[in-house]
Design a protein around this motif. Structure first.
Motif, PDB file in Angstrom:
ATOM      1  N   THR A 156       0.620   0.726 -13.051  1.00 56.11           N
ATOM      2  CA  THR A 156       0.262   0.629 -11.640  1.00 56.11           C
ATOM      3  C   THR A 156      -1.153   1.142 -11.421  1.00 56.11           C
ATOM      4  N   ASP A 213      -0.016   2.113  -1.445  1.00 53.27           N
ATOM      5  CA  ASP A 213       1.322   2.146  -2.026  1.00 53.27           C
ATOM      6  C   ASP A 213       2.200   3.115  -1.257  1.00 53.27           C
ATOM      7  N   TYR A 214       3.491   2.965  -1.447  1.00 54.74           N
ATOM      8  CA  TYR A 214       4.459   3.850  -0.823  1.00 54.74           C
ATOM      9  C   TYR A 214       5.662   3.961  -1.744  1.00 54.74           C
ATOM     10  N   VAL A 215       6.472   4.981  -1.520  1.00 51.19           N
ATOM     11  CA  VAL A 215       7.677   5.180  -2.322  1.00 51.19           C
ATOM     12  C   VAL A 215       8.864   4.655  -1.536  1.00 51.19           C
ATOM     13  N   THR A 223       7.667   3.217  -6.702  1.00 48.69           N
ATOM     14  CA  THR A 223       6.405   3.118  -5.986  1.00 48.69           C
ATOM     15  C   THR A 223       6.090   1.642  -5.816  1.00 48.69           C
TER      16      THR A 223
END
Length: 186
Positions: A60, A76-78, A85
């Protein structure tokens, strides 16, 4: 069954792997595959796959660096459910709308349609567009193209270079659009 799946996977990679970054040698394929449901035999001729280009898997972090270096907007986010992610990238959706000049005769319209499809194919092959298609109704919005380019200016330029747009048969309306990187349509 496993050999059938393997050969189909290899053939799929061969057919759809048009613009990847690295080359890897793969031996020639020659096999006889039995199709279970029909009992037909399919012979896969010598297919020289030494020139198939395969993309190396990247982390990533590498993907983020590559996209950022090319000018793409990303974040990005979780995902709370999976704890994965998710990398989001900005794309541009071009709505192809009915243009002001639609009086072409049948032959001219057919020629423009052929040029239009050639343009969209070229955009896909060059990696500028990821998906295109018409809508199923007869409304003002005739179809869409999703451009995988870093700027609105570039998407607008590519969309407006379509022969249908140049002829006035279609006009373009573009919007930024965010999508998770690598998620396929289902």
């Amino acid at each position: 069954m496993k050999s059938t799946t393997l050969i189909i996977a290899i053939l799929t990679m061969f057919l759809f792997n048009c613009k990847e970054e690295t080359k890897q040698e793969i031996p020639k394929i020659q096999d006889e595959v039995e199709v279970e449901k029909t009992s037909e035999k399919v012979v896969v001729e010598d297919i020289d796959t030494t020139e198939i280009e395969l993309e190396k898997p990247q982390t990533t972090k590498q993907l983020k660096e590559k996209l950022t270096a090319k000018g793409f907007k990303i974040f990005d986010y979780v995902d709370e459910k999976t704890k994965d992610t998710i990398l989001m990238q900005q794309y541009f959706i071009a709505f192809l709308k009915s243009g002001p000049i639609r009086g072409q005769n049948e032959e001219e319209a057919a020629d423009l349609q052929e040029q239009h499809l050639a343009h969209l194919t070229k955009m896909y092959e060059l990696g500028y567009a990821d998906i295109s298609g018409p809508f199923g109704d007869d409304g003002n919005i005739r179809g869409i193209t999703i451009y995988n380019v870093p700027t609105l200016k570039m998407a607008d330029s590519l969309a407006n270079s379509d022969p249908m747009v140049k002829a006035g048969r279609l006009e373009i309306e573009i919007h930024p659009w965010w999508a998770g990187k690598g998620f396929p349509l289902r």
